[in-house]
Write a protein that holds these residues in place. Structure first.
Motif, PDB file in Angstrom:
ATOM      1  N   ARG A 131      19.276  40.959  62.393  1.00 42.72           N
ATOM      2  CA  ARG A 131      19.439  39.611  61.843  1.00 42.72           C
ATOM      3  C   ARG A 131      19.786  39.730  60.366  1.00 42.72           C
ATOM      4  NH1 ARG A 131      15.301  35.688  62.154  1.00 42.72           N
ATOM      5  NH2 ARG A 131      14.002  37.237  61.113  1.00 42.72           N
ATOM      6  N   ALA A 132      20.559  38.769  59.848  1.00 43.88           N
ATOM      7  CA  ALA A 132      20.981  38.825  58.450  1.00 43.88           C
ATOM      8  C   ALA A 132      19.772  38.911  57.511  1.00 43.88           C
ATOM      9  CB  ALA A 132      21.822  37.592  58.112  1.00 43.88           C
ATOM     10  N   GLU A 133      18.687  38.220  57.880  1.00 41.74           N
ATOM     11  CA  GLU A 133      17.505  38.183  57.007  1.00 41.74           C
ATOM     12  C   GLU A 133      16.834  39.551  56.907  1.00 41.74           C
ATOM     13  OE1 GLU A 133      17.420  35.943  59.975  1.00 41.74           O
ATOM     14  OE2 GLU A 133      18.952  34.981  58.726  1.00 41.74           O
ATOM     15  N   GLU A 134      17.097  40.408  57.885  1.00 42.50           N
ATOM     16  CA  GLU A 134      16.438  41.716  57.888  1.00 42.50           C
ATOM     17  C   GLU A 134      17.283  42.793  57.201  1.00 42.50           C
ATOM     18  OE1 GLU A 134      15.113  42.699  61.915  1.00 42.50           O
ATOM     19  OE2 GLU A 134      14.844  40.546  62.207  1.00 42.50           O
ATOM     20  N   THR A 135      18.398  42.389  56.598  1.00 38.96           N
ATOM     21  CA  THR A 135      19.285  43.358  55.946  1.00 38.96           C
ATOM     22  C   THR A 135      18.524  44.151  54.883  1.00 38.96           C
ATOM     23  OG1 THR A 135      21.103  41.837  56.279  1.00 38.96           O
ATOM     24  CG2 THR A 135      21.476  43.620  54.711  1.00 38.96           C
ATOM     25  N   ASP A 136      18.752  45.452  54.876  1.00 36.62           N
ATOM     26  CA  ASP A 136      18.103  46.339  53.915  1.00 36.62           C
ATOM     27  C   ASP A 136      18.884  46.304  52.597  1.00 36.62           C
ATOM     28  OD1 ASP A 136      16.932  48.344  52.471  1.00 36.62           O
ATOM     29  OD2 ASP A 136      17.037  49.854  54.069  1.00 36.62           O
ATOM     30  N   TRP A 137      18.692  45.215  51.832  1.00 39.99           N
ATOM     31  CA  TRP A 137      19.474  45.040  50.606  1.00 39.99           C
ATOM     32  C   TRP A 137      19.221  46.103  49.544  1.00 39.99           C
ATOM     33  CZ3 TRP A 137      23.787  42.566  50.641  1.00 39.99           C
ATOM     34  CH2 TRP A 137      23.975  41.500  51.542  1.00 39.99           C
ATOM     35  N   PRO A 138      17.956  46.580  49.369  1.00 38.31           N
ATOM     36  CA  PRO A 138      17.779  47.645  48.365  1.00 38.31           C
ATOM     37  C   PRO A 138      18.650  48.864  48.670  1.00 38.31           C
ATOM     38  CG  PRO A 138      15.658  46.743  48.999  1.00 38.31           C
ATOM     39  CD  PRO A 138      16.672  46.115  49.925  1.00 38.31           C
ATOM     40  N   GLN A 139      18.763  49.213  49.965  1.00 38.65           N
ATOM     41  CA  GLN A 139      19.592  50.371  50.308  1.00 38.65           C
ATOM     42  C   GLN A 139      21.072  50.078  50.015  1.00 38.65           C
ATOM     43  OE1 GLN A 139      19.278  51.757  54.368  1.00 38.65           O
ATOM     44  NE2 GLN A 139      20.532  53.552  53.917  1.00 38.65           N
ATOM     45  N   ILE A 140      21.506  48.852  50.347  1.00 43.56           N
ATOM     46  CA  ILE A 140      22.902  48.488  50.098  1.00 43.56           C
ATOM     47  C   ILE A 140      23.193  48.486  48.598  1.00 43.56           C
ATOM     48  CG2 ILE A 140      24.559  46.569  50.254  1.00 43.56           C
ATOM     49  CD1 ILE A 140      23.471  46.036  53.046  1.00 43.56           C
ATOM     50  N   ALA A 141      22.261  47.927  47.824  1.00 43.58           N
ATOM     51  CA  ALA A 141      22.455  47.904  46.364  1.00 43.58           C
ATOM     52  C   ALA A 141      22.559  49.328  45.825  1.00 43.58           C
ATOM     53  CB  ALA A 141      21.312  47.153  45.688  1.00 43.58           C
ATOM     54  N   GLY A 142      21.726  50.224  46.351  1.00 40.45           N
ATOM     55  CA  GLY A 142      21.759  51.623  45.919  1.00 40.45           C
ATOM     56  C   GLY A 142      23.092  52.282  46.248  1.00 40.45           C
ATOM     57  N   LEU A 143      23.603  51.981  47.448  1.00 39.07           N
ATOM     58  CA  LEU A 143      24.886  52.563  47.855  1.00 39.07           C
ATOM     59  C   LEU A 143      26.023  52.040  46.988  1.00 39.07           C
ATOM     60  CD1 LEU A 143      24.376  52.432  51.738  1.00 39.07           C
ATOM     61  CD2 LEU A 143      24.648  54.519  50.369  1.00 39.07           C
ATOM     62  N   TYR A 144      25.969  50.745  46.661  1.00 37.97           N
ATOM     63  CA  TYR A 144      27.004  50.191  45.774  1.00 37.97           C
ATOM     64  C   TYR A 144      26.935  50.806  44.383  1.00 37.97           C
ATOM     65  CZ  TYR A 144      29.192  46.732  48.767  1.00 37.97           C
ATOM     66  OH  TYR A 144      29.922  46.135  49.752  1.00 37.97           O
ATOM     67  N   GLU A 145      25.705  51.070  43.945  1.00 39.14           N
ATOM     68  CA  GLU A 145      25.564  51.684  42.625  1.00 39.14           C
ATOM     69  C   GLU A 145      26.242  53.060  42.615  1.00 39.14           C
ATOM     70  OE1 GLU A 145      21.519  51.330  41.180  1.00 39.14           O
ATOM     71  OE2 GLU A 145      21.994  52.900  39.709  1.00 39.14           O
ATOM     72  N   LEU A 146      26.020  53.815  43.701  1.00 43.04           N
ATOM     73  CA  LEU A 146      26.681  55.123  43.831  1.00 43.04           C
ATOM     74  C   LEU A 146      28.199  54.965  43.857  1.00 43.04           C
ATOM     75  CD1 LEU A 146      24.800  57.216  46.548  1.00 43.04           C
ATOM     76  CD2 LEU A 146      25.462  57.967  44.255  1.00 43.04           C
ATOM     77  N   LEU A 147      28.654  53.988  44.640  1.00 44.71           N
ATOM     78  CA  LEU A 147      30.086  53.743  44.773  1.00 44.71           C
ATOM     79  C   LEU A 147      30.688  53.390  43.418  1.00 44.71           C
ATOM     80  CD1 LEU A 147      32.473  53.558  46.730  1.00 44.71           C
ATOM     81  CD2 LEU A 147      31.826  51.203  47.216  1.00 44.71           C
ATOM     82  N   ALA A 148      29.974  52.545  42.663  1.00 44.77           N
ATOM     83  CA  ALA A 148      30.465  52.140  41.343  1.00 44.77           C
ATOM     84  C   ALA A 148      30.541  53.350  40.411  1.00 44.77           C
ATOM     85  CB  ALA A 148      29.561  51.075  40.741  1.00 44.77           C
ATOM     86  N   ARG A 149      29.690  54.336  40.667  1.00 44.84           N
ATOM     87  CA  ARG A 149      29.695  55.504  39.814  1.00 44.84           C
ATOM     88  C   ARG A 149      30.866  56.440  40.159  1.00 44.84           C
ATOM     89  NH1 ARG A 149      24.145  58.215  39.931  1.00 44.84           N
ATOM     90  NH2 ARG A 149      23.437  56.068  39.844  1.00 44.84           N
ATOM     91  N   ILE A 150      31.108  56.667  41.464  1.00 41.11           N
ATOM     92  CA  ILE A 150      32.179  57.620  41.793  1.00 41.11           C
ATOM     93  C   ILE A 150      33.558  56.963  41.873  1.00 41.11           C
ATOM     94  CG2 ILE A 150      30.608  59.215  42.986  1.00 41.11           C
ATOM     95  CD1 ILE A 150      31.955  58.340  45.607  1.00 41.11           C
ATOM     96  N   ALA A 151      33.617  55.670  42.143  1.00 37.10           N
ATOM     97  CA  ALA A 151      34.925  55.006  42.242  1.00 37.10           C
ATOM     98  C   ALA A 151      34.830  53.615  41.635  1.00 37.10           C
ATOM     99  CB  ALA A 151      35.368  54.922  43.706  1.00 37.10           C
ATOM    100  N   PRO A 152      34.633  53.551  40.307  1.00 43.73           N
ATOM    101  CA  PRO A 152      34.424  52.239  39.686  1.00 43.73           C
ATOM    102  C   PRO A 152      35.666  51.361  39.804  1.00 43.73           C
ATOM    103  CG  PRO A 152      34.714  53.950  38.005  1.00 43.73           C
ATOM    104  CD  PRO A 152      34.685  54.647  39.329  1.00 43.73           C
ATOM    105  N   ASN A 153      35.469  50.129  40.241  1.00 38.68           N
ATOM    106  CA  ASN A 153      36.553  49.136  40.195  1.00 38.68           C
ATOM    107  C   ASN A 153      35.943  47.748  40.317  1.00 38.68           C
ATOM    108  OD1 ASN A 153      37.288  47.609  42.626  1.00 38.68           O
ATOM    109  ND2 ASN A 153      37.792  49.555  43.587  1.00 38.68           N
ATOM    110  N   PRO A 154      36.648  46.738  39.810  1.00 41.90           N
ATOM    111  CA  PRO A 154      36.040  45.400  39.726  1.00 41.90           C
ATOM    112  C   PRO A 154      35.578  44.856  41.080  1.00 41.90           C
ATOM    113  CG  PRO A 154      38.100  45.476  38.494  1.00 41.90           C
ATOM    114  CD  PRO A 154      37.988  46.782  39.218  1.00 41.90           C
TER     115      PRO A 154
END
Lengths: 120, 417
Positions: B307-330
């Motif tokens: 369910r959308a409410e059960e989304t693991d947002w901390p993990q997603i935020a962490g993955l985006y942080e990594l992504l922003a570090r290796i491939a930064p773009n707006p």
């Protein structure tokens, strides 16, 4: 990405052109069309009749009326358009500048909306 | 299944292998393609009646080579200056198919062809067209229809691309090692663009465009088969599978877009999710981390929550942080802001968005305004949110998206009264 390049004709400016200049405009369109075909960016083009040939259609309470003349009376009118398919908006502007009418009228560059979108 | 359909299924993956083999041997991209088309046509006519030859690939290479030889000879006779080309053509007896049909040779041939179609001299549009034509085996008419341009335009785009590749020096072998990684990136990007072109088209209304999605998946699957140890190839395939899994849920019967958070997840394609998750799981364990793997990992986190409410947002935020570090773009920043808002509240997300202020290109991009509107709405600022939704609706070039954004704005307008 597709762009509509509309040619907004200024008859006052066109009328003062010499015969040679007018012929150059016509030849310029042929050359431009050939160039677009050659580059693989041509998505379509249409030249329109003068607006005195227009009819305007309205439907009011189910009844249709047809009147002679354009919807909007204006000094400038839509003379035709190109649809180009190119990589960047900069390229679309570059192509617009190659339309011969750009020298005395104006060309409007508008992105074409497409029937799709990312989910959000 | 008729024999004709069976032959067609057989021919499709063979086409790029045969073309690759010919191009590698003779170098004339355009002439080779014509010859392969003729051989494929001959196969489609003969095989259903006479049976499939023992080595279909060898048969096609032999027939196509003969056609090519004939054609080059004819050209040579017609124009004497083609002597050099004719000299390159080996005698017929040398054209027997190589031994070990189906072994390493054909794999490399498809790969070489993919690399060639994504030549750095070509524009993105040309790379896409050439890849679909030469590797995907789509007809020019099909490609033109999928991209909504006249067939003559697409034909010209493809022939120009071929001429450009030829003029660029005609390196018909896989690029040397230092360029190889870069070229593989270009190939992945082209496959990604083909997928998106199909995926962003609204479903139902335009089946031709949806076919682009399955074609991109098929080609990426082939590439993964050729390079099973490349983490980014696996990552892209996983990303496509996990994204495509949502297709049945992403639009309403009337064509309206349904955002991820509101989709009926029971409609998601479980088989695609399972395959995509397994792929990305093993890639992350074994390979060097890359942007496609990270995006696939994010898609997998979404896919795994019932369910959308059960989304693991901390993990997603962490993955985006990594992504922003290796491939930064707006665009990554935008997604990161949404994830951050889900973890630390809308104001934190809006704070991250303000790092994009002053970026002129982003300011004209609807997505920045749509995300800002969403976060403002979360923060309870209805008036500002509505204004941002309206700005986004004005700027988007997508009709379904415009509908969605206008509906959000209207919903907030109602909340005022």
């Amino acid at each position: 990405m597709k762009y509509l390049l509309t040619i907004h004709m200024n008859p006052a400016a066109f009328d003062v052109l010499s015969e040679d200049d007018r012929n150059a405009v016509m030849a310029g369109h042929e050359a431009f069309i050939a160039e677009l075909r050659e580059s693989g960016e041509m998505a379509g083009t249409i030249a329109l009749a003068e607006p005195s040939n227009s009819k305007t259609v309205r439907v009011r309470e189910g009844a249709q009326t047809v009147t002679d003349g354009p919807y909007i009376e204006a000094k400038e009118w839509l003379a035709g358009f190109y649809v180009v398919d190119c990589d960047t908006p900069e390229r679309a502007a570059e192509l617009a500048a190659r339309i011969p009418d750009a020298k005395f009228s104006a060309i409007e560059v508008r992105p074409v909306m497409f029937d799709g979108g990312m989910e959000m | 299944v008729t024999t004709g359909t069976r032959v067609e299924h057989l021919l499709r993956p063979l086409a790029p292998q045969v073309l690759g083999a010919l191009v590698r041997r003779y170098g004339h991209f355009g002439a080779c393609e014509d010859a392969v088309q003729e051989a494929l046509l001959a196969a489609a006519v003969q095989w259903p009646d006479e049976g499939v030859p023992e080595s279909p690939r060898g048969w096609l290479i032999t027939v196509a080579s003969r056609r090519l030889t004939d054609e080059l000879r004819r050209e040579g006779a017609r124009r004497r200056r083609e002597d050099a080309a004719a000299a390159q053509v080996p005698a017929d007896e040398q054209l027997a198919p190589p031994p070990g049909d189906g072994a390493a040779g054909d794999r490399d041939d498809t790969l070489v062809l993919l690399f060639l179609c994504c030549h750095p001299e070509l524009t993105a549009a040309s790379r896409i067209a050439l890849t679909l034509r030469a590797v995907g085996g789509l007809t020019t008419e099909e490609i033109a229809r999928a991209f909504l341009v006249p067939e003559a335009t697409m034909a010209q785009r493809i022939s120009r691309a071929k001429a450009r590749v030829k003029a660029a020096g005609g390196a018909f072998d896989a690029p040397p090692e230092p360029e190889r990684a870069e070229r593989l990136q270009a190939v992945l990007h082209v496959l990604y663009l083909i997928f998106n072109e199909g995926y962003t088209a609204s479903s139902g209304a335009d089946l031709q465009r949806a076919e682009l999605t399955s074609e991109a998946l098929r080609l990426t699957r082939t590439l993964h088969g050729l390079l099973p140890d490349d983490g980014e190839v696996a990552g892209l395939l996983a990303l496509m599978l996990l994204t495509d899994a949502r297709r049945p849920a992403r639009s309403a019967p009337d064509g309206r877009l349904i955002p991820l958070g509101e989709q009926d997840r029971s409609l998601w394609n479980a088989a695609s999710i399972e395959e995509g998750s397994a792929l990305i799981g093993s890639a992350l364990e074994r390979s060097v981390l890359g942007p496609y793997q990270l995006q696939a990992a994010i898609a997998a986190v979404h896919a795994e929550s019932p369910r959308a409410e059960e989304t693991d947002w901390p993990q997603i935020a962490g993955l985006y942080e990594l992504l922003a570090r290796i491939a930064p773009n707006p665009m990554v920043t935008l997604n990161q802001a949404v994830a951050l808002a889900m973890v630390a509240g809308p104001r934190a997300g809006l704070g991250l968005l303000s790092s994009l202020d002053g970026d002129e290109r982003m300011d004209r991009h609807h997505r920045l305004h749509a995300v800002r509107a969403h976060l403002l709405e979360m923060a309870g600022d209805a008036a500002e949110a509505r204004a941002s939704y309206r700005t986004a609706a004005r700027l988007t070039l997508s009709l379904p998206e415009q509908r969605y954004l206008e509906a959000r704005a209207a919903r907030l307008a109602g909340a005022d009264h």
